[in-house]
Enzyme design. Structure first.
Site, PDB file in Angstrom:
ATOM      1  N   HIS A  59       1.148  -1.082  -0.390  1.00 60.32           N
ATOM      2  CA  HIS A  59       0.140  -0.419  -0.187  1.00 60.32           C
ATOM      3  C   HIS A  59       1.020   1.186  -0.245  1.00 60.32           C
ATOM      4  CE1 HIS A  59      -3.183  -2.658   2.458  1.00 60.32           C
ATOM      5  NE2 HIS A  59      -3.961  -2.300   0.952  1.00 60.32           N
ATOM      6  N   LYS A  76     -15.903  -7.333   4.099  1.00 58.82           N
ATOM      7  CA  LYS A  76     -14.609  -8.290   4.784  1.00 58.82           C
ATOM      8  C   LYS A  76     -14.745  -8.274   6.182  1.00 58.82           C
ATOM      9  CE  LYS A  76     -11.362  -7.028   1.307  1.00 58.82           C
ATOM     10  NZ  LYS A  76     -10.296  -6.444   0.559  1.00 58.82           N
ATOM     11  N   ARG A 108      -1.860  -5.993  -8.722  1.00 57.67           N
ATOM     12  CA  ARG A 108      -0.204  -7.234  -7.598  1.00 57.67           C
ATOM     13  C   ARG A 108      -0.272  -7.995  -9.247  1.00 57.67           C
ATOM     14  NH1 ARG A 108      -3.382  -8.073  -1.932  1.00 57.67           N
ATOM     15  NH2 ARG A 108      -4.942  -7.392  -4.084  1.00 57.67           N
ATOM     16  N   SER A 156      -3.012  -7.691   2.646  1.00 55.49           N
ATOM     17  CA  SER A 156      -3.016  -7.452   4.119  1.00 55.49           C
ATOM     18  C   SER A 156      -3.235  -8.436   4.754  1.00 55.49           C
ATOM     19  CB  SER A 156      -4.628  -5.975   4.429  1.00 55.49           C
ATOM     20  OG  SER A 156      -3.739  -4.987   3.985  1.00 55.49           O
TER      21      SER A 156
HETATM   22  P1  ADP Z   1      -6.329  -6.143  -0.144  1.00 57.96           P
HETATM   23  O1  ADP Z   1      -6.514  -6.544  -1.401  1.00 57.96           O
HETATM   24  O2  ADP Z   1      -4.561  -6.544   0.433  1.00 57.96           O
HETATM   25  O3  ADP Z   1      -7.276  -6.367   1.272  1.00 57.96           O
HETATM   26  P2  ADP Z   1      -7.035  -2.862   0.091  1.00 57.96           P
HETATM   27  O4  ADP Z   1      -8.744  -3.573  -0.557  1.00 57.96           O
HETATM   28  O5  ADP Z   1      -6.228  -2.403   1.292  1.00 57.96           O
HETATM   29  O6  ADP Z   1      -5.842  -4.307  -0.052  1.00 57.96           O
HETATM   30  O7  ADP Z   1      -6.275  -2.814  -1.758  1.00 57.96           O
HETATM   31  C1  ADP Z   1      -6.223  -0.858  -1.493  1.00 57.96           C
HETATM   32  C2  ADP Z   1      -5.351  -0.999  -2.575  1.00 57.96           C
HETATM   33  O8  ADP Z   1      -4.241  -1.272  -2.857  1.00 57.96           O
HETATM   34  C3  ADP Z   1      -5.621  -1.455  -4.169  1.00 57.96           C
HETATM   35  O9  ADP Z   1      -5.998  -1.102  -5.198  1.00 57.96           O
HETATM   36  C4  ADP Z   1      -5.072  -2.863  -4.439  1.00 57.96           C
HETATM   37  O10 ADP Z   1      -4.812  -2.838  -5.459  1.00 57.96           O
HETATM   38  C5  ADP Z   1      -3.572  -2.099  -3.641  1.00 57.96           C
HETATM   39  N1  ADP Z   1      -2.443  -2.663  -2.687  1.00 57.96           N
HETATM   40  C6  ADP Z   1      -2.797  -3.911  -2.047  1.00 57.96           C
HETATM   41  N2  ADP Z   1      -2.054  -4.850  -1.659  1.00 57.96           N
HETATM   42  C7  ADP Z   1      -1.029  -4.719  -2.724  1.00 57.96           C
HETATM   43  C8  ADP Z   1       0.595  -4.532  -3.069  1.00 57.96           C
HETATM   44  N3  ADP Z   1       1.254  -5.885  -2.331  1.00 57.96           N
HETATM   45  N4  ADP Z   1       1.422  -3.921  -4.279  1.00 57.96           N
HETATM   46  C9  ADP Z   1       0.821  -2.916  -4.930  1.00 57.96           C
HETATM   47  N5  ADP Z   1      -0.578  -2.231  -4.727  1.00 57.96           N
HETATM   48  C10 ADP Z   1      -1.837  -3.181  -3.392  1.00 57.96           C
END
Ligand code: ADP
Length: 160
Positions: free
Chosen positions: A17, A41, A89, A127
């Site tokens: 993130h 979630k 990703r 996460s």
């Molecule tokens: P998760 O899918 O891990 O629960 P979130 O819903 O918090 O993640 O994701 C928020 C944003 O951050 C999304 O655009 C997601 O693609 C991006 N994101 C999450 N993990 C990564 C990562 N490892 N590398 C790049 N972007 C990420």
């Protein structure tokens, strides 16, 4: 002023993130990290806790941390944001993210979704993965900002 929104659950924030936010700052004047509270979630941290963890990791006047439980495009309109920045990703992220981008564009034609490819070493990072490693007693320090490693251990270690 060009404003971008980085939306997500951030339960909790990872280095993946953080990388996306830092890169977005390279081409926007302001980045709003938006903790969406309408996610279905099961969360380890409350929205307020997630915002607090993000604030511990990011100390930049160009970054704001906020939350919203409505439609992302309504928030974008309210804040006069021009873009939604998302990290991609793998191919597996693409279908869902592309659909979201098209829906958001159709709801609010002024908004653009910008996809940034995840860094190679963050490709597998989520996460959920961090919470799982922590629960099983592994080392999460390579995956999360050091400012919040302890908070995550305290909450997730030994959770079921
Ligand atoms: P998760 O899918 O891990 O629960 P979130 O819903 O918090 O993640 O994701 C928020 C944003 O951050 C999304 O655009 C997601 O693609 C991006 N994101 C999450 N993990 C990564 C990562 N490892 N590398 C790049 N972007 C990420």
């Amino acid at each position: 002023m060009k404003i971008a929104i980085c939306p997500g659950s951030f339960d909790p924030m990872t280095l993946g993130h953080l990388d996306i936010v830092e890169r977005a700052l390279g081409f926007f004047d302001k980045v709003i990290i938006l903790v969406m509270s309408n996610s279905s979630k099961n969360s380890a941290f409350t929205v307020e806790e997630r915002m607090e963890l993000i604030r511990k990791c990011v100390d930049d006047p160009k970054v704001e941390v906020d939350t919203y439980d409505g439609l992302l495009v309504d928030y974008a309109k309210e804040r006069d944001a021009t873009a939604i920045v998302k990290g991609l990703r793998a191919v597996s992220d693409f279908d869902y993210e592309f659909q979201q981008a098209l829906i958001n564009k159709s709801l609010y034609p002024k908004i653009e979704t910008v996809f940034l490819p995840a860094r190679g070493d963050n490709m597998f990072l989520s996460s959920s993965m961090v919470k799982e490693i922590c629960r099983l007693g592994g080392d999460i320090s390579p995956y999360v900002p050091k400012q919040i490693t302890k908070d995550i251990y305290l909450r997730c270690k030994g959770d079921s």
